[in-house]
Design a protein around this motif. Sequence first.
Motif, mmCIF file in Angstrom:
data_model
loop_
_atom_site.group_PDB
_atom_site.id
_atom_site.type_symbol
_atom_site.label_atom_id
_atom_site.label_comp_id
_atom_site.label_asym_id
_atom_site.label_seq_id
_atom_site.Cartn_x
_atom_site.Cartn_y
_atom_site.Cartn_z
ATOM 1 N N GLU A 1 0.927 -1.146 0.247
ATOM 2 C CA GLU A 1 -0.369 -0.033 -0.396
ATOM 3 C C GLU A 1 0.588 1.050 0.344
ATOM 4 O OE1 GLU A 1 -2.415 -0.129 3.216
ATOM 5 O OE2 GLU A 1 -3.290 -2.182 2.683
ATOM 6 N N LEU A 2 2.159 1.380 0.955
ATOM 7 C CA LEU A 2 3.245 2.687 0.895
ATOM 8 C C LEU A 2 3.208 2.523 -0.646
ATOM 9 C CD1 LEU A 2 4.558 2.025 4.121
ATOM 10 C CD2 LEU A 2 2.892 4.018 3.740
ATOM 11 N N THR A 3 3.832 1.294 -1.709
ATOM 12 C CA THR A 3 4.371 1.415 -2.352
ATOM 13 C C THR A 3 3.999 2.766 -3.074
ATOM 14 O OG1 THR A 3 5.856 -0.695 -1.930
ATOM 15 C CG2 THR A 3 5.609 0.373 -3.950
ATOM 16 N N GLY A 4 2.131 1.872 -3.920
ATOM 17 C CA GLY A 4 1.832 2.450 -4.912
ATOM 18 C C GLY A 4 1.126 3.812 -4.060
ATOM 19 N N ARG A 5 1.703 4.331 -3.158
ATOM 20 C CA ARG A 5 1.148 5.764 -3.053
ATOM 21 C C ARG A 5 2.243 6.219 -3.335
ATOM 22 N NH1 ARG A 5 -3.415 7.556 -3.468
ATOM 23 N NH2 ARG A 5 -1.791 9.461 -2.798
ATOM 24 N N ALA A 6 3.235 5.968 -2.789
ATOM 25 C CA ALA A 6 4.366 6.227 -2.868
ATOM 26 C C ALA A 6 5.108 6.473 -4.597
ATOM 27 C CB ALA A 6 6.136 5.877 -2.542
ATOM 28 N N VAL A 7 4.755 5.912 -4.849
ATOM 29 C CA VAL A 7 4.771 5.919 -6.735
ATOM 30 C C VAL A 7 3.497 7.289 -7.535
ATOM 31 C CG1 VAL A 7 3.488 5.145 -8.909
ATOM 32 C CG2 VAL A 7 5.145 3.728 -7.538
ATOM 33 N N ALA A 8 2.364 6.948 -6.703
ATOM 34 C CA ALA A 8 1.544 8.104 -7.738
ATOM 35 C C ALA A 8 1.748 9.722 -7.052
ATOM 36 C CB ALA A 8 0.335 8.158 -6.706
ATOM 37 N N GLU A 9 2.397 9.327 -6.051
ATOM 38 C CA GLU A 9 3.572 11.177 -5.517
ATOM 39 C C GLU A 9 4.431 10.936 -5.812
ATOM 40 O OE1 GLU A 9 2.443 13.561 -2.911
ATOM 41 O OE2 GLU A 9 1.302 11.823 -1.626
ATOM 42 N N LEU A 10 5.503 9.969 -6.530
ATOM 43 C CA LEU A 10 6.809 10.605 -7.192
ATOM 44 C C LEU A 10 6.231 11.220 -8.289
ATOM 45 C CD1 LEU A 10 8.965 7.045 -5.803
ATOM 46 C CD2 LEU A 10 9.404 10.253 -5.965
ATOM 47 N N ARG A 11 5.337 9.946 -9.255
ATOM 48 C CA ARG A 11 4.662 10.515 -10.686
ATOM 49 C C ARG A 11 3.904 12.074 -10.456
ATOM 50 N NH1 ARG A 11 1.554 4.531 -12.001
ATOM 51 N NH2 ARG A 11 3.029 3.711 -12.846
ATOM 52 N N ALA A 12 3.419 12.256 -9.732
ATOM 53 C CA ALA A 12 2.981 14.162 -9.995
ATOM 54 C C ALA A 12 3.947 15.026 -9.779
ATOM 55 C CB ALA A 12 1.918 14.081 -8.263
ATOM 56 N N ALA A 13 5.199 14.163 -9.537
ATOM 57 C CA ALA A 13 5.864 15.279 -9.046
ATOM 58 C C ALA A 13 6.886 15.141 -10.186
ATOM 59 C CB ALA A 13 6.663 14.847 -7.482
ATOM 60 N N GLY A 14 6.644 14.662 -11.229
ATOM 61 C CA GLY A 14 7.050 14.295 -12.675
ATOM 62 C C GLY A 14 8.147 13.617 -12.211
ATOM 63 N N VAL A 15 8.521 12.399 -11.471
ATOM 64 C CA VAL A 15 8.998 11.556 -11.626
ATOM 65 C C VAL A 15 8.736 9.839 -11.875
ATOM 66 C CG1 VAL A 15 11.293 10.316 -9.943
ATOM 67 C CG2 VAL A 15 10.480 12.495 -9.510
ATOM 68 N N PRO A 16 9.487 9.622 -13.524
ATOM 69 C CA PRO A 16 9.164 8.100 -13.244
ATOM 70 C C PRO A 16 9.187 7.142 -12.624
ATOM 71 C CG PRO A 16 11.147 8.692 -14.709
ATOM 72 C CD PRO A 16 10.843 9.967 -14.065
ATOM 73 N N ALA A 17 7.785 7.066 -11.959
ATOM 74 C CA ALA A 17 8.380 5.447 -11.093
ATOM 75 C C ALA A 17 7.509 4.562 -11.712
ATOM 76 C CB ALA A 17 7.888 6.493 -9.755
ATOM 77 N N ALA A 18 7.497 2.971 -11.049
ATOM 78 C CA ALA A 18 6.447 2.150 -10.849
ATOM 79 C C ALA A 18 6.238 1.704 -10.195
ATOM 80 C CB ALA A 18 6.724 1.765 -12.408
ATOM 81 N N PRO A 19 5.547 0.016 -9.707
ATOM 82 C CA PRO A 19 5.955 -0.447 -8.468
ATOM 83 C C PRO A 19 6.540 -2.066 -9.114
ATOM 84 C CG PRO A 19 3.349 -0.256 -9.124
ATOM 85 C CD PRO A 19 3.981 0.536 -9.641
ATOM 86 N N ALA A 20 7.120 -2.534 -8.751
ATOM 87 C CA ALA A 20 7.998 -3.658 -9.249
ATOM 88 C C ALA A 20 8.160 -4.788 -7.919
ATOM 89 C CB ALA A 20 9.308 -3.677 -9.402
ATOM 90 N N ARG A 21 7.050 -5.844 -8.333
ATOM 91 C CA ARG A 21 7.268 -6.532 -6.778
ATOM 92 C C ARG A 21 7.839 -7.875 -8.059
ATOM 93 N NH1 ARG A 21 0.922 -8.396 -5.236
ATOM 94 N NH2 ARG A 21 2.287 -9.152 -3.838
ATOM 95 N N LEU A 22 9.400 -7.974 -6.885
ATOM 96 C CA LEU A 22 10.327 -9.005 -7.534
ATOM 97 C C LEU A 22 11.317 -9.484 -6.939
ATOM 98 C CD1 LEU A 22 12.205 -6.680 -9.716
ATOM 99 C CD2 LEU A 22 10.453 -7.424 -10.678
#
Length: 255
Positions: free
Chosen positions: A127-148
Motif C-alpha cells: 500500500e505504501l509503495t502504491g502511494r509513493a509511486v503516485a506521489e513521485l509521478r505527480a512530481a514528474g519522476v518516472p516511477a513504477a512498482p516492481a514486485r520482484l
Amino acid sequence: MDGGLLAALADLLLPRTCAGCGLPGALLCRRCARLLTVPHLAQPRRFPVGFPPTVAAGAYAGPVRPAVNAFKERGRAELARPLGAALALAVAGVVAGLDGGCREVRLVPVPSSRAALRVRGRDHVRELTGRAVAELRAAGVPAAPARLLRRTGRVRDSAGLSADQRRANLAGTFALVPGAAAVGRDGVLVLVDDVVTSGATLTEAAAALAPAAVHAGPPVLAAVVAATPRRVPLTGPGADRRGQQGRLSGPGNGD
C-alpha cells in the motif's frame, strides 16, 4: 449520499485524532507530519555487510513511531497517504545523486511474511509503495512498482533478537520472482519498507535482488519511511546520567 458528507458524518461519530500525538483534528497533524520531511541516511548501530545505501524520511522515534504502528498494526489504512508521501521523499533523496539522467525508478516492496499477512489481513508495504509511486509521478519522476521479491521459508518473531540473530533469522528468506532479472535491466531499483532498525531485512532483500540490478547500472538502493536513530556512545563527565536519559527516551526495537 455525497462522499464529503459521509466523511463529515464519520468525523462526528468517530472524531479523528492525530496518529502521532493524539490531538483531535487531522489524521496526522502538521507538526507530526513535518517530522517525516527530514530525509537522511539510515545508520544502523552495526552496519551489516551488504547493507544498501538507504534514505529515511524521518526518525522512528517520538510521534512518528505510533503513527507508523497505527498504520501497520492497528489498521489505520488512511495513513497510507501521508506515510506514502514520506516514502516518496525518501526515494527521491536516495536517487538524487545518481548519474545518467532521468531513468525510471522501480520501487521494490519488501514482501511481508505469510504470518504477518494473515495477522494484518493486508500488505501494508505494498500500500505504501502504491502511494509513493503516485506521489513521485505527480512530481514528474518516472516511477513504477516492481514486485520482484518473494518470501521463502519461515522466520521467527524478531522481537528481542540481536542484530546478528536477526540476520541469521532472515538468511535465505528472500528470492527473486520468475522473470525478475529481465525486469531489472532498465531503470533504478529501490527497495522500500516502512522502518529500518538493525538493517538485517534490507540487507537480505538487497542480496536477493542484486542479480536483477546487474544490468541496471547503479547498485540496489533502499528507502524507508523511518529509521531507528543511531545511539552514539557518550563519554566524559555526566555521561552515565545522559546515557540513562537517552535510554529512557529512545525507541525500542522495530522490524
